[in-house]
Design a protein around this motif. Sequence first.
Motif, PDB file in Angstrom:
ATOM      1  N   TRP A  42      -7.420   1.290   5.327  1.00  0.00           N
ATOM      2  CA  TRP A  42      -7.009  -0.118   5.459  1.00  0.00           C
ATOM      3  C   TRP A  42      -5.569  -0.320   5.915  1.00  0.00           C
ATOM      4  CZ3 TRP A  42      -9.881  -4.071   6.360  1.00  0.00           C
ATOM      5  CH2 TRP A  42     -11.233  -4.036   5.959  1.00  0.00           C
ATOM      6  N   PHE A  90       0.852  -1.193   0.000  1.00  0.00           N
ATOM      7  CA  PHE A  90       0.000   0.000   0.000  1.00  0.00           C
ATOM      8  C   PHE A  90       0.886   1.240   0.000  1.00  0.00           C
ATOM      9  CE2 PHE A  90      -2.616  -3.280   1.804  1.00  0.00           C
ATOM     10  CZ  PHE A  90      -3.910  -2.987   1.384  1.00  0.00           C
ATOM     11  N   ARG A 142      -6.075   3.377  -0.478  1.00  0.00           N
ATOM     12  CA  ARG A 142      -7.192   2.521  -0.076  1.00  0.00           C
ATOM     13  C   ARG A 142      -7.677   2.922   1.312  1.00  0.00           C
ATOM     14  NH1 ARG A 142      -8.866  -0.258  -4.023  1.00  0.00           N
ATOM     15  NH2 ARG A 142      -7.298  -0.166  -5.624  1.00  0.00           N
ATOM     16  N   THR A 194     -13.305  -7.410  -0.559  1.00  0.00           N
ATOM     17  CA  THR A 194     -12.921  -6.394   0.419  1.00  0.00           C
ATOM     18  C   THR A 194     -11.433  -6.529   0.706  1.00  0.00           C
ATOM     19  OG1 THR A 194     -13.330  -7.854   2.281  1.00  0.00           O
ATOM     20  CG2 THR A 194     -15.173  -6.502   1.551  1.00  0.00           C
ATOM     21  N   GLU A 195     -10.827  -5.462   1.238  1.00  0.00           N
ATOM     22  CA  GLU A 195      -9.399  -5.487   1.575  1.00  0.00           C
ATOM     23  C   GLU A 195      -9.109  -6.566   2.607  1.00  0.00           C
ATOM     24  OE1 GLU A 195      -6.918  -4.056   0.193  1.00  0.00           O
ATOM     25  OE2 GLU A 195      -8.125  -2.860  -1.173  1.00  0.00           O
ATOM     26  N   TRP A 196     -10.032  -6.735   3.547  1.00  0.00           N
ATOM     27  CA  TRP A 196      -9.861  -7.740   4.602  1.00  0.00           C
ATOM     28  C   TRP A 196      -9.751  -9.137   4.001  1.00  0.00           C
ATOM     29  CZ3 TRP A 196      -8.398  -7.518   9.359  1.00  0.00           C
ATOM     30  CH2 TRP A 196      -8.609  -8.636  10.192  1.00  0.00           C
ATOM     31  N   ARG A 243      -9.645  -6.796  -6.446  1.00  0.00           N
ATOM     32  CA  ARG A 243     -10.384  -5.553  -6.179  1.00  0.00           C
ATOM     33  C   ARG A 243     -11.443  -5.317  -7.239  1.00  0.00           C
ATOM     34  NH1 ARG A 243      -4.844  -3.157  -4.475  1.00  0.00           N
ATOM     35  NH2 ARG A 243      -4.965  -3.636  -2.253  1.00  0.00           N
ATOM     36  N   LEU A 273      -3.871  -8.716  -6.635  1.00  0.00           N
ATOM     37  CA  LEU A 273      -4.654  -7.873  -5.737  1.00  0.00           C
ATOM     38  C   LEU A 273      -5.626  -7.018  -6.559  1.00  0.00           C
ATOM     39  CD1 LEU A 273      -1.842  -6.662  -3.287  1.00  0.00           C
ATOM     40  CD2 LEU A 273      -3.531  -8.458  -2.885  1.00  0.00           C
ATOM     41  N   LEU A 282      -9.031  -9.860   0.865  1.00  0.00           N
ATOM     42  CA  LEU A 282      -7.811  -9.957   0.059  1.00  0.00           C
ATOM     43  C   LEU A 282      -6.619 -10.303   0.938  1.00  0.00           C
ATOM     44  CD1 LEU A 282      -7.821  -6.950  -2.445  1.00  0.00           C
ATOM     45  CD2 LEU A 282      -7.899  -9.385  -2.983  1.00  0.00           C
ATOM     46  N   MET A 283      -6.600  -9.708   2.122  1.00  0.00           N
ATOM     47  CA  MET A 283      -5.467  -9.937   3.019  1.00  0.00           C
ATOM     48  C   MET A 283      -5.420 -11.399   3.436  1.00  0.00           C
ATOM     49  SD  MET A 283      -4.471 -10.016   6.542  1.00  0.00           S
ATOM     50  CE  MET A 283      -5.759  -9.205   7.458  1.00  0.00           C
TER      51      MET A 283
END
Lengths: 290, 294
Positions: B9, A111, B6, A190-192, A185, A181, A194-195
């Motif tokens: 996050w 990020f 983003r 969701t980012e969660w 998306r 990633l 994906l993590m």
Amino acid sequence: MATTHRATTHRAAAARRPWGVAPTGLLLLGAIYCLFPVLWVLIAATKSPGELFTTSTLAFGTGFADNVSQLFAYRDGVFWLWAANTLVYAGGGALLSTAVSAISGYALAKFRFPGRNLIFNLLIGGILVPAVVLAIPQYLLFSKVGLADTYWAVLLPQILHPYSIYLARIYATAAIPDSLLEAGRIDGATEWRLMYRVALPLMVPGMVTIFLFQFVAIWNNFLLPFIMLGDDGKFPLTVGLFTLLQSGANQPSLYNLILTGAFLSLVPLIALFLTMQRYWKTDLSSGAVK
Amino acid sequence: MNKSGRGAWPYLFLTPAIVLFTLFLAVPIGYTVWLATRRTKVSGLGLGRGARKEVFVGFDNFSAALSDPELWHGWLRVLGYGTLVLVVMLGLALLFALLLDSARARLARFSRIAIFLPYAVPGVAATLLWGFLYLPSLSPIRDVLDVDFLGASTVTYSMANVAVWGGTGFNMLVLYTTLRAIPRDLYEAARLDGASELQVALRVKIPILTPAIILTTVFSIIATIQVFTEPTTLRPLTNTISSTWSPLMKVYRDAFVTGDLYSAAATSIVIAAISLVLSFGFLRVVRGRAFGEG
């Protein structure tokens, strides 16, 4: 697996060259020097107190079973407690530490956000802070909230491990393709999700390495539990062995107990060490284990 | 790498690390500094409430720590011990890494695992093993060598041996891993030019290893300055090690035996400052490593 392939060609190349007596001899000397104390303690642990001082130093004795039962009887089996405590500290601490390092490493690698470099540099700066500066105030702060001499006092300070975050960041950079990633998306994940569905599974080999190094580091730590704990029912093996040595150093009749304790405390780590050979990597940027 | 952050996050993912950093690093450091600049002042006979007060004393504790002869002796002992450990341990680590990587060694895998094995032995256990190996009544070494390993003049060497035994393998592995990542054709070219194995090691491999050597040196310096476990564990077996043998042992004694927290805090900051000065090269080495993006 790339490494095996390279190793094979390397071996084949080595087979074609004459082998040197000097390099092989020097390495074996190093190996003997490193193995000798471990083999010696294995022998010493088999001797009864009488044999310890009378038989040849390099001959096996007959008292191993007696030594072990004596050690387990020592102060109502406190040795078992030390072993269990060590597992809790090292296992629990390394698990939490690996989780925190992996998530932090992922965030720092994948990020871009304001303050990223500042946060990274602050966290990494932690590598340079000697444990001594932290241990005493940590003890005082734990005392203030009534948590000194508890499991938490040993467990919590060892979760944050700057070097592991650094390694996790390198590994995430190398192991997680951005395109994957992005695709996730676009699909609306969701980012969660994906993590824990995309990033963490790709980071598993690196996480195993981080876990192992942390497990060994916590298992081997002496200063922190030594400062934090007063009640020997909460001691890990390192502090337990130290108190055993302190009380037994002037009583040769206790030597067999101390040596057996030292030997038994080595067995689990050496077993872990030998079974997890391929994960002991100090360089995580090469994409590591495939 | 996408341009946007983003939203929240990444911060959310970093929250556990930041909370732990604050609680177990930032706050304790602040607390140490606060303690180091204060003292308990006793007024009157030191009886009754309010007779003992904590007051700000500025740099008094630091100057006391810097002028304490006991601490200086500790520094000198650790300087001698540390120089010995660093030179021998890193020298051996480099030698073994180069030997493992040379095409001419046999049994390399066995040797690599054996030399790395002490890494899995806790410092307390390592000191205990060697401590008993130094004892005249038990030692197989004493059967061959008639040396008093625990005498006043030899105990530093004996302690350095424990550190070398425990630390060589890990540093060897770091250097060896670095060597394995180098493309082989680099040496092949040198060999075709007629360079011997030794010349390749000295002229090609060691220059490439330099950053890794600096890195292992810095980590070893930080660890060696804080030497505590080995002398503390060896103390019950010999009377040649004082309770303030190393600076960190003195910090421990001030804090937990004599109960002088202020002096302990000031001394630990001095130890940290010396570590920091010595390890400043580290970040410069790390910064040179690419993270795949800037």
